[in-house]
Design a protein around this motif. Structure first.
Motif, mmCIF file in Angstrom:
data_model
loop_
_atom_site.group_PDB
_atom_site.id
_atom_site.type_symbol
_atom_site.label_atom_id
_atom_site.label_comp_id
_atom_site.label_asym_id
_atom_site.label_seq_id
_atom_site.Cartn_x
_atom_site.Cartn_y
_atom_site.Cartn_z
ATOM 1 N N GLU A 1 58.800 -17.582 -56.999
ATOM 2 C CA GLU A 1 58.840 -18.952 -57.508
ATOM 3 C C GLU A 1 58.693 -19.044 -59.013
ATOM 4 N N HIS B 1 59.614 -23.175 -49.455
ATOM 5 C CA HIS B 1 58.399 -22.467 -49.876
ATOM 6 C C HIS B 1 58.396 -22.282 -51.400
ATOM 7 N N GLU B 2 59.481 -21.763 -51.934
ATOM 8 C CA GLU B 2 59.523 -21.486 -53.372
ATOM 9 C C GLU B 2 59.529 -22.780 -54.184
ATOM 10 N N HIS C 1 56.080 -24.203 -54.433
ATOM 11 C CA HIS C 1 55.262 -23.469 -55.403
ATOM 12 C C HIS C 1 55.350 -24.072 -56.809
ATOM 13 N N GLU D 1 49.798 -19.814 -51.768
ATOM 14 C CA GLU D 1 50.655 -19.394 -50.652
ATOM 15 C C GLU D 1 50.453 -20.233 -49.394
ATOM 16 N N TYR E 1 48.943 -16.244 -46.169
ATOM 17 C CA TYR E 1 50.102 -17.097 -45.893
ATOM 18 C C TYR E 1 49.894 -17.893 -44.600
HETATM 19 ZN ZN ZN Z 1 54.880 -17.869 -51.929
#
Ligand code: ZN
Length: 844
Positions: A353, A382-383, A386, A405, A464
Motif C-alpha cells: 500500500e 485491502h490496499e 491502508h 493490517e 491479519y
Molecule cells: Zn496490508
C-alpha cells in the motif's frame, strides 16, 4: 431459580432458562442495550439433578474428547513487552530527495539521497542512517553556506555521520552518495530487478520496490523505522522506452543522453519512509477520476503489463466504488493527492500500500475466464483501505501492526457486506477464521505483541485474520453506527500521526460512550479465542430445548471469554424463537421451554460470533436445518455436520436437494462435496452429474467433478471430457485430473486437446502436468516435454521437471527417456528448473 416468561409469536409461551453452572452467581443475561424487552432469566443453581438425558437428548458427557483441541505442542504467548524494540531517533527527516540511476545487468542502484534534517534538542554529535549492502561514496552537509564533506563510518548497515562541531543551525541538508546492491546475496529485499528478455524470455524487464517492514534501506539510506514522516521528491533516470511509477505526481520528464530520461515524482504530504516506492518497466496505463458529489476529484491511474491493456477495467474497475464506500463510511476524505495501482512481475507479496502508489502482484492481471473463479476485489480494497489505516494513521511500531493490517483486512469484509450483502460477508469471515484457527493450532499470541526478533514475524494470521475478525466482533457487539463513529473519531484524532491499539480503544470509548476495556483485553491483549463445545437438542423429559456450551480453551490456559451469541429454535408450524444471550462462564446451559415440535436449534445464527465451535445435535435436526435454514451459513454448517454422521438415505436426499436447488453456490458446493462420500449411490451420482454440467456456478461444477472422481457411473467419462471445454479454468483443471485418475487408457488423447491452453495462474498447465504425472506413461512424458520451452513461465517448467522426476520413481522403465530430456536442464536459466532437474537426475 428465577424465571421470567414471555408471550412469543402466536401465543406460544417460551421459557428461557440460563443456568450458570460454573460460577453460580446471578447474572443478567439480556442485551444491556435492549432494555425495552422483558428481562430473561437468571439462575444460580447448577443444572437440576432431574435433568437426566433422554433418548432424544444431546450427548451429555462433559469429558468427551473435543475434536478442536490442539495438540500438546501448542505455544501460548503473553504480550512480552520486555522484548519491546521501539527505536528512538535523535533527528527528524523533514524531506527526502532521491536521485536514482540503474544498472539493470549488474542489479545496482546509483543514488544520491538528500535529506532535510532537523536535530533533536539533545544536539547529538553524530546521527545514524540505515543502509544495507551499499558502498557509501561520500556524505555532504550543507547548513546554508555551501556543501562540505562530512565524516562518516559505515559498518553492518549503519551509516554514522558526525555532525560538524561548528555547525550553527539545527536544520540542514545532508546528502549521501551511494551504490546499492539490493540483490547482492541472492536476496529479494527492498528492491528487485526482474531480468527480462535477454536472459529470460518468460519475463518482462522491470524494477520494483517493497519497503515494509524495514527493507527500503536496501535501496536508499534513511531512518528505516515507522516513526518519522517526510515529503519526497524522487527522480528516476530510466531507459526512454520504459515508464516509471512512484509516490505522488509525475511533475516532469527530462530527456538525457544515451537514450535515457529522468522522471521527477513529487509527494507533497509527509508519509513514512517504508511507504516510499517506485516501479520501472513497460506498462499500459489508464487515467480515470473519482468525482465527489461536491465536484472535487481524486485522480486515479491504473497500470498493467501491455498484454493486459484490454482488461484494465476488469482488473481495477471497482476502485471508484471502493473509494466512495470508504469515504462515506469513514466520513474522512481520501487523504492524499492521487491514487495509482500497478501490477508487477514476481512481486514478493499480494500487494503493498505505498502511499498513493499501490504495487500489486501480477496475479491481479486476469481475464474474463479467470473472473469466473477469481476476483482481485479483496486485495484492492485491502490496499486502498491502508491509505487511511496504515498510511494516514500508522501503527506506532510493529507490535501494533494489527492496527494497519486488521483494519485493512476488516474493510474488505465491510465492503462486501455493504455492496454484496450478508452472505458475501459470511463467506469472507468464515474463510478468515479458518485461516487463523489453523495457525492457532501451532501458536496463540496476543494481537498486540512484542515477542518477535525480526519484524517479519508479526506478518501472520494473528495480525491479519484474527485482528480483522476481532474488529468484526466489535462491530457485532456495539452496532454498525457506533463502529463507524469510532473509526471516524480515531482517524480525526490520529490522522497524520502514529497510534496504538490503546488509542483505537480510547477513540471507540469516547465516540460511543461504552466501556470497552474488557473487550480489548480479551481480544487484543490476551492470546486465544473462544473454543466452544456446544451440544444442542430437545429434551422430551423436561420439555425444553437445550444448548450446553463449554469454553474448552480454558483447558490449555486461555481465559474464559465474555461474548453475546444469537441462538434460535425453529418449530414446525410456529414462528421461530430467537434470542441474543450473553455468555461469560466456562460452562453455560441455555434452556428454552417449548411447546410444539422442534425442527432444529441453531447456535451462533449468521455466524456473527468469532469462535471456534464444535456443535453436536441430533442428525434429524441437521437434516432439517440444511433444508430449511434461511441463514446460508447455517445450511452450510448443517451439511458439514452431516458429513460426519453415519451415511443414510435421508442425509443423501437432503444433500441432493441442496446441490440441485439451493439458492447459494456456497451451499450447493458443500452439498456436492458431501455427495462425494456416496460414490456407490446411483441417485447421488446422478445429482452430481447434473450439477457438474448444468450448475451456473463454476465453483459448484468443479466440486461436483471432484466428487465424481470415485464414481463408477459410466457416463462420468463423457461429463469429464465435456468439462474440458468449460469456460472456467478450474473446472477444466479438475476434469483433466479426473480423466487421468479414472480413465487413464484414453486420458492422454483428451489432455492433448488442452495442452496448449494458456491460463491465468497457469491453472490448466499445472493440472495437465499433474494429470501426466498420474498417468506416468511415455505419452505423458511427451506432454510434459511440451511445457519445458524456455518461453514458458518458470513455475510451469519446474513443475513439469518435478513431475518427470516423480514418474522416474513410479515407472523406472521410463528413466532413459527422462534422462535424455532433463540432461540439458542442469544449467537452465531458471533456478527452480535447475534445482528440480538436478534432483530428478540424481535420483535416477
Ligand atoms: Zn496490508
Amino acid at each position: 431459580m428465577k424465571i421470567f416468561t414471555r408471550l412469543h409469536g402466536a401465543g406460544l409461551a417460551i421459557l428461557l432458562i440460563v443456568v450458570m453452572g460454573a460460577c453460580g452467581s446471578f447474572k443478567e443475561l439480556n442485551d444491556p442495550d435492549n432494555q425495552d424487552t422483558p428481562a430473561t432469566f437468571v439462575a444460580a443453581t447448577p443444572a437440576s439433578p432431574t435433568m437426566q438425558a433422554s433418548p432424544e437428548s444431546p450427548p451429555a458427557d462433559p469429558d468427551s474428547t473435543f475434536a478442536l483441541a490442539p495438540d500438546s505442542n501448542l505455544v501460548i504467548y503473553g504480550v512480552e513487552e520486555s522484548k519491546k524494540v521501539t527505536r528512538v531517533s535523535s533527528y527528524d527527516i523533514l524531506h527526502t530527495e532521491l536521485d536514482l540511476r540503474f544498472d539493470f545487468e549488474k542489479h545496482r542502484v546509483f543514488g544520491v539521497a538528500t535529506h532535510r534534517i532537523r536535530l533533536s534538542d539533545s544536539s547529538p554529535s553524530s546521527i545514524l542512517f540505515d543502509g544495507r549492502d551499499m558502498d557509501i561514496d561520500g556524505v555532504q552537509i550543507d547548513s546554508g553556506s555551501g556543501a562540505g564533506k562530512a565524516r562518516f563510518k559505515y559498518s553492518d548497515g549503519d551509516i554514522v555521520v558526525a555532525i560538524p562541531r561548528d555547525i550553527e543551525t539545527s536544520e540542514f541538508e545532508l546528502s549521501i552518495s551511494y551504490t546499492a546492491h539490493p540483490m547482492r546475496n541472492g536476496q529479494k529485499k527492498g528492491l528487485y530487478f526482474v531480468d527480462g528478455s535477454m536472459t529470460d524470455p518468460s519475463r518482462p524487464t522491470q524494477i520494483w520496490t517493497l519497503g515494509q517492514p524495514e527493507d527500503n534501506q536496501y535501496w536508499y539510506p534513511t531512518w528505516d523505522y515507522p516513526s518519522d514522516r517526510m515529503s519526497f521528491d524522487i527522480r528516476l533516470t530510466v531507459p526512454e522506452a520504459m515508464q516509471s511509477f512512484a509516490n505522488g505526481t509525475l511533475v516532469s520528464q527530462q530527456p538525457q543522453s544515451e537514450g535515457l530520461r529522468t522522471d521527477h515524482w513529487q509527494m507533497n504530504d509527509a508519509h513514512l519512509g517504508y511507504l516510499a516506492a517506485f516501479a520501472v518497466g513497460n506498462f499500459s496505463s489508464e487515467s480515470v477520476e473519482f468525482v465527489r458529489g461536491d465536484g472535487s476529484v481524486v485522480p486515479l491511474m491504473y497500470y498493467v503489463e501491455p498484454a493486459y491493456r484490454h482488461q484494465i477495467d476488469l482488473i481495477y474497475g471497482e476502485t471508484p466504488d471502493m473509494l466512495e464506500f470508504l469515504e462515506s463510511n469513514l466520513n474522512v476524505s481520501y487523504p492524499w493527492q492521487n491514487y495509482k495501482q500497478i501490477a508487477v512481475h514476481d512481486f514478493a507479496a499480494g500487494g503493498m500500500e505505498n502511499t498513493t502508489a499501490t504495487i500489486l502482484s501480477d496475479r491481479v492481471q486476469h481475464d474474463d475466464r479467470a473472473a469466473l473463479d477469481y476476483s482481485p476485489r479483496d486485495l484492492l480494497m485491502h490496499e486502498l483501505a491502508h491509505q487511511w489505516f496504515g498510511n494516514y494513521v500508522s501503527a506506532a511500531d510493529w507490535g501494533h501492526l494489527a492496527l494497519n493490517e486488521g483494519l485493512a483486512s476488516y474493510m474488505e469484509e465491510a465492503y462486501l457486506l455493504a455492496r454484496f450483502g450478508e452472505e458475501a460477508k459470511q463467506i469472507h469471515a468464515h474463510e478468515e477464521r479458518l485461516e487463523y484457527f489453523e495457525e492457532s493450532k501451532i501458536f496463540q499470541r496476543p494481537i498486540v505483541w512484542y515477542g518477535y526478533d525480526d519484524p517479519y514475524e508479526v506478518y501472520d494470521d494473528h495480525t491479519y485474520e484474527k485482528a480483522s475478525q476481532a474488529l468484526g466482533q466489535l462491530r457485532y457487539e456495539i452496532g454498525d453506527d457506533a463502529f463507524f463513529r469510532g473509526l471516524n473519531q480515531f482517524l480525526r484524532e490520529y490522522g497524520g500521526m502514529s497510534a496504538t491499539i490503546g488509542n483505537l480503544e480510547r477513540s471507540f470509548t469516547s465516540a460511543t460512550g461504552r466501556e470497552l476495556a474488557g473487550f480489548f483485553s480479551q481480544w487484543f491483549y490476551t492470546a486465544g479465542h473462544p473454543v466452544l463445545d456446544v451440544s444442542a437438542g430437545y429434551r422430551s423429559d423436561i420439555g425444553i430445548y437445550q444448548f450446553s456450551v463449554s469454553q474448552r480453551q480454558t483447558d490449555w490456559g486461555v481465559p474464559v471469554f465474555s461474548f453475546p451469541v444469537d441462538v434460535e429454535v425453529v418449530f414446525e408450524n410456529r414462528p421461530a424463537y430467537r434470542e441474543r444471550v450473553y455468555i461469560s462462564s466456562r460452562d453455560t446451559t441455555i434452556a428454552i421451554g417449548v411447546a410444539g415440535r422442534v425442527l432444529y436449534g441453531s447456535f451462533n445464527r449468521y455466524g456473527n460470533l468469532f469462535a471456534e465451535i464444535l456443535e453436536t445435535k441430533p442428525t434429524r435436526e441437521s437434516i432439517s436445518q440444511a433444508a430449511n435454514d434461511d441463514d446460508m451459513l447455517g445450511r452450510f454448517k448443517a451439511l458439514e455436520a452431516l458429513e460426519e454422521a453415519t451415511p443414510t438415505d435421508a442425509i443423501r436426499d437432503v444433500a441432493i436437494d441442496r446441490v440441485l436447488n439451493d439458492g447459494h453456490y456456497f451451499v450447493r458446493a458443500r452439498a456436492a462435496e458431501l455427495l462425494g462420500t456416496y460414490a456407490r449411490d446411483r441417485k447421488a451420482m446422478n445429482a452430481l452429474i447434473r450439477a457438474a454440467s448444468l450448475d451456473k456456478s463454476s465453483k459448484v461444477r468443479r466440486q461436483s467433478i471432484i466428487s465424481l472422481y470415485n464414481s463408477d457411473n459410466p457416463s462420468v467419462e463423457g461429463i469429464f471430457v465435456d468439462a474440458l471445454a468449460d469456460s472456467s479454468y478450474r473446472v477444466v483443471g479438475a476434469s483433466a485430473i479426473g480423466l487421468s485418475t479414472r480413465f487413464p487408457q484414453r486420458a492422454t488423447t483428451h489432455l492433448q486437446q488442452i495442452a496448449s491452453v494458456q491460463s491465468w495462474g497457469n491453472i490448466v498447465e499445472l493440472a495437465v502436468i499433474e494429470a501426466s504425472q498420474i498417468l506416468a506413461t511415455a505419452d505423458a512424458i511427451n506432454l510434459l516435454t511440451g511445457y519445458l520451452d524456455v518461453a514458458m513461465p518458470e513455475r510451469v517448467r519446474s513443475a513439469a521437471v518435478r513431475a518427470m522426476g516423480a514418474i522416474a520413481e513410479s515407472n523406472p522403465e521410463l528413466n532413459g527417456t527422462i534422462k535424455k530430456v532433463l540432461k540439458n536442464l542442469r544449467q537452465d536459466v531458471h533456478v527452480s528448473v535447475r534445482v528440480a532437474a538436478n534432483e530428478a537426475l540424481d535420483r535416477i
